[in-house]
Write a protein that holds these residues in place. Sequence first.
Motif, PDB file in Angstrom:
ATOM      1  N   THR A  84     -11.910   1.675  -4.251  1.00 29.64           N
ATOM      2  CA  THR A  84     -10.805   3.136  -4.068  1.00 29.64           C
ATOM      3  C   THR A  84     -10.905   4.050  -5.543  1.00 29.64           C
ATOM      4  OG1 THR A  84     -11.149   1.278  -2.030  1.00 29.64           O
ATOM      5  CG2 THR A  84      -8.967   3.098  -2.212  1.00 29.64           C
ATOM      6  N   VAL A 143       1.152  -1.234  -0.408  1.00 29.30           N
ATOM      7  CA  VAL A 143      -0.125   0.110  -0.276  1.00 29.30           C
ATOM      8  C   VAL A 143       1.150   0.809   0.038  1.00 29.30           C
ATOM      9  CG1 VAL A 143      -1.687   1.191   1.267  1.00 29.30           C
ATOM     10  CG2 VAL A 143      -2.291  -1.383   0.866  1.00 29.30           C
ATOM     11  N   VAL A 149     -11.220  -2.690  -3.832  1.00 28.23           N
ATOM     12  CA  VAL A 149     -10.326  -2.096  -4.332  1.00 28.23           C
ATOM     13  C   VAL A 149     -10.170  -1.506  -5.326  1.00 28.23           C
ATOM     14  CG1 VAL A 149      -8.429  -2.642  -5.421  1.00 28.23           C
ATOM     15  CG2 VAL A 149      -7.976  -4.126  -3.807  1.00 28.23           C
ATOM     16  N   LEU A 209     -12.313  -8.288  -1.197  1.00 26.10           N
ATOM     17  CA  LEU A 209     -11.419  -6.972  -1.473  1.00 26.10           C
ATOM     18  C   LEU A 209     -11.481  -6.711  -2.820  1.00 26.10           C
ATOM     19  CD1 LEU A 209      -8.560  -6.232  -0.230  1.00 26.10           C
ATOM     20  CD2 LEU A 209      -7.575  -8.483  -1.013  1.00 26.10           C
ATOM     21  N   SER A 210     -11.457  -7.331  -3.416  1.00 26.26           N
ATOM     22  CA  SER A 210     -11.750  -6.973  -4.879  1.00 26.26           C
ATOM     23  C   SER A 210     -12.525  -6.150  -5.504  1.00 26.26           C
ATOM     24  CB  SER A 210     -11.765  -8.351  -5.983  1.00 26.26           C
ATOM     25  OG  SER A 210     -12.786  -8.833  -5.213  1.00 26.26           O
TER      26      SER A 210
END
Length: 859
Positions: A418, A288, A415, A411-412
Amino acid sequence: MGKFVEWFKIHLSKLKTIFLISVIVIVIFELSNIAKTISLDQLSDIFSRISLKNILLMALIGLISVTPMIGYDFTLNHILEQKPKKLYVFETSWFVNTLNNIAGFGGVVSAGLRSEFYGKQTSGKKVIQALSKILVFTMSGLSIYALLSFFLVIFDDHNEYLRQYWIWLIAGGLYFPIVFCLSLFGKGEYLGDLKSSHRLQLIGYSFLEWTGVLVSFISTGLLMGVSVSVRDVVPLFIAATVIGIVSMIPGELGSFDLMMIFGLSALGTSRETVIAWILLFRLFYYLVPFAIGLILFFKNISSTINERYKGIPLSLLKEVAHKLESFLLYFTGIMLVLSATIPEAFIRVSFLRHLNPIHSRVIVVFPAILLGFLLMVLGRGVSARVKRAYIPTIVIVAATFLYSMLAGFRLSSGVFLTLVLLFVIFSKNELFREQLVYSAEWLTIDGIIMGSLAILYIIIGVYNSPKIHHRHRLPDFFLFPSEQIWVVGFIAIFIGAFFVLLLIRFLKNKRIQIGETLDESRIQHILTTHGGNADSQLVFLNDKKVFYYNDGEEDTVFFQLSTFNNKILVMGDPSGKATDFESATEELIKQADRYNYLPVFYENSEEMVMILHEFGYDFIKFGERAHVFLPDFTMSGKKMKGQRASFNKVLKEGYQFDVLKPPFSAETMQNLRSISDEWLDGRKEKGFSLGFFSEDYLQRAPIAVIKNGGDDIVAFANFMPTYTDNIGTIDLMRHSPEKAPGGTMDFLFINLFQYMRDELGLEYFDLGMAPLANVGTSRKSFTQERIAYLVYNFGSRFYSFGGLKDYKDKYATKWLPEYVLYSRDSWIGYVMIALLITDNAPVQGEKKYRGLRRFIFKT
């Protein structure tokens, strides 16, 4: 040695390029290695067991832990006696240090990059000396922790397992005292002449750096819910790090991981938990921050490249990013609606499952449909670069993020959303337009997309209805959970349509139009000072807006324009100072762009084609303008046989030509109005590209009339000042169908030619344009010209374009091409429809008399 130094200086730029390419290769290689150790499904499963608050805390702690390393580069610039901008140091330092965390190689990568970023204004030797001091002290913090850990495992016998690492801890612990003594008592240029303040700063930054590493790792485990002893983890972590650094393996991949897995497993933590722990640590401490560093790096490197190539790379990048942002908003919206429409397909069809960015475990129909349609509308607002789209887009993307979390966080999905949110935030400056003007082109695209989605949803409901008998088994693609859920979605479409309309209304803002009302004094100043053209006089009809251009001292140019939907239809060439045409055109396009309009330039000359081509405008030939060369005009010859006969016939019947000068009496104006009304025969008169009967307009110039033997006016044509020295023309040309004999128009024309040549000394007579003359009729014509021909020819019920061309050809000496120019964002079919409707719209105003004017001279 001297030859080597000379060779090195000569090839320095090439060596720098090789170094940077090598760094890129190393980074890509190491990132691929890290990627192999990280499974998105595994991370997603881990995240599903950890609260969002703890995940955010991990990320925040990881970012804070990286921050102390920036201090190295501030100290480096102090040593080099440089004072670069603090923001530049922060951004470049973040990139260098986060890259070094991944690439490793004993600090070689960071040394090379620091030399590139900070050593351009200093001698190479001084840079190397300063870098040596920095690199030597970066491990001092680790060494201090190694010493502390050595004493901890030697004198605290509660854990025998950790004692096996004492040799690595003491080896790492001896590093700091040795380096400190060398810097304190040494005489060399590379370490011995370090100032005390700089030495303490470097030791402090290093200690804070390694404290951050420890805090990030330990806090990740604690936030995962792992129960471990900090005094056991610290020595193990330090020993594993020392071994990894000694191996010079980038990011200590492999050696560090194995030691931590074996060590923590021996201390009572399951191997699966340790692996997850290390994965999260690498994600939030390495990947990150490095991703942020890459963004900062490309920001700086792009600025350098952008300056070198005069801003073109940045503008191209912004354009690509803006289009990608618009696409992502549309794509996300479409996927949300489809996932609610055909949920079974997104479960059973692997292609759709992988294509969908919002991987939710549960599809909630109502918010999915509502958010989907709103995202598409905001995609349009962002695509149109409307300022007011910024906040709603952030809100709706955030709401979509919340929906994906509540529906089963992946999570995908996080992401992806975001990334979309970052695109929106960083593209704020790209949103500069004051309002959304929904063009016909956009309405067509969005109507097809949203309409197709709504229709598909209805079809799905019909197919799944238990009341309808199906002879064949329903395909899996059309399966729907239940009729009740479908009804909820159907209601959501109507509610979504309501919110879509509200959102569009918000984006439209209060409609602002381009142009001002007619100011006769300003117009007259431009025309008398700088001149005009054959269309300039139309401005006094006051049926169009006027755009004035001021050069800073006075008005020099004006355009005549009318607005239709998102198109500003500009009538004819600009009038005024020719040398200011390009600047005036640029200002008009700029103003139109700010308020989300697209100018369309109608009946323009080749000179305007060249100007507008520079602004990225496409063009089509729309017709030809006929000019008569007056000095060569004669009634003799075979070609003029028919006109000669008509002229003589009218003359023998006692009809006379005369030119009346303004001001005209009320009686004369009433006679002219009667002739005009009789000629119109109840048909409505149009505006925009030709004059209509207006007393104020007709009072501005002489009027040519045809009188019978009783001195009654039977036909007239008003002069149209061109504000030039060599061209004359007329506008309205009307006759009484009952009183005027056949051939009156030829009689009037011929007298006008002779009058303007002999009395006014003009060189050309402008017969106006013949629309679609030689346009779109050849098989080799442009597709746009063929479309224009079809739309305008079949769209006009009143004009015979072919007959008009033939009539003017009897007199024309030469034909000049006329063009329509339009933005590449416009569709030619809609451009022509806009022109057709505007050119045929009934005149609005105080006049009670309206009517159709024929295409005798212009269109």
